[in-house]
Design a protein around this motif. Sequence first.
Motif, mmCIF file in Angstrom:
data_model
loop_
_atom_site.group_PDB
_atom_site.id
_atom_site.type_symbol
_atom_site.label_atom_id
_atom_site.label_comp_id
_atom_site.label_asym_id
_atom_site.label_seq_id
_atom_site.Cartn_x
_atom_site.Cartn_y
_atom_site.Cartn_z
ATOM 1 N N ILE A 62 0.876 -1.167 0.000
ATOM 2 C CA ILE A 62 0.000 0.000 0.000
ATOM 3 C C ILE A 62 0.916 1.221 0.000
ATOM 4 N N HIS A 74 1.269 5.446 -0.737
ATOM 5 C CA HIS A 74 0.625 6.755 -0.899
ATOM 6 C C HIS A 74 1.707 7.766 -1.243
ATOM 7 N N VAL A 131 2.641 11.713 -1.604
ATOM 8 C CA VAL A 131 2.308 13.116 -1.352
ATOM 9 C C VAL A 131 3.002 13.889 -2.460
ATOM 10 N N ALA A 191 -1.705 12.096 4.914
ATOM 11 C CA ALA A 191 -1.181 10.859 4.323
ATOM 12 C C ALA A 191 -1.217 9.723 5.343
ATOM 13 N N ILE A 230 -4.786 8.425 5.674
ATOM 14 C CA ILE A 230 -5.143 7.594 4.511
ATOM 15 C C ILE A 230 -4.513 6.214 4.647
ATOM 16 N N MET A 231 -3.240 6.168 5.016
ATOM 17 C CA MET A 231 -2.550 4.887 5.138
ATOM 18 C C MET A 231 -3.107 4.047 6.284
ATOM 19 N N ALA A 241 -6.260 2.463 5.066
ATOM 20 C CA ALA A 241 -5.996 1.422 4.071
ATOM 21 C C ALA A 241 -5.449 0.151 4.725
ATOM 22 N N SER A 255 3.415 -1.077 3.846
ATOM 23 C CA SER A 255 2.886 0.246 3.518
ATOM 24 C C SER A 255 3.988 1.279 3.594
ATOM 25 N N ILE A 310 4.808 5.755 2.661
ATOM 26 C CA ILE A 310 4.441 7.078 2.170
ATOM 27 C C ILE A 310 5.695 7.671 1.550
ATOM 28 N N PRO A 357 4.298 11.733 -8.406
ATOM 29 C CA PRO A 357 3.668 10.419 -8.233
ATOM 30 C C PRO A 357 4.142 9.327 -9.189
#
Length: 123
Positions: free
Chosen positions: A13, A15, A17, A39, A42-43, A46, A60, A62, A67
């Motif tokens: 997972i 994410h 920023v 962030a 969100i994580m 998830a 996971s 960040i 992106p």
Amino acid sequence: MTVAKATGATLHILHIVETGNLGPDTQLVLNEGELTERANEIMTDAVETAEAESLDAIESDIEYGVPSQEIRSYMEEHAIDHAILGTHGETDFSRYVMGGVSAKIVRTFPIPVMWVREPESNE
């Protein structure tokens, strides 16, 4: 998550920023703490969702930057061989086409890439 569960694969997972396209003046105005806090929220959501599906292998992370570049770097670093990306659109037109990041990834990445859109709410 269904694919990871069915195949025993690790679910990554990620994410991003988006900060890579911001000029120095804009970066000063933005509160990096707020971006990081959002962030993290969100994580957390998830990962909790994935854990509720009883997935054993979840990673996971960040990242900060552009992106498409950060996603590609992450996938290469972790030897990802299949990606499923979430995408969203900002306009009615974009509902029918992939967003910029998703389109770039699907067109240029050397591995199979699927994209999914969150179902519309009935609110």
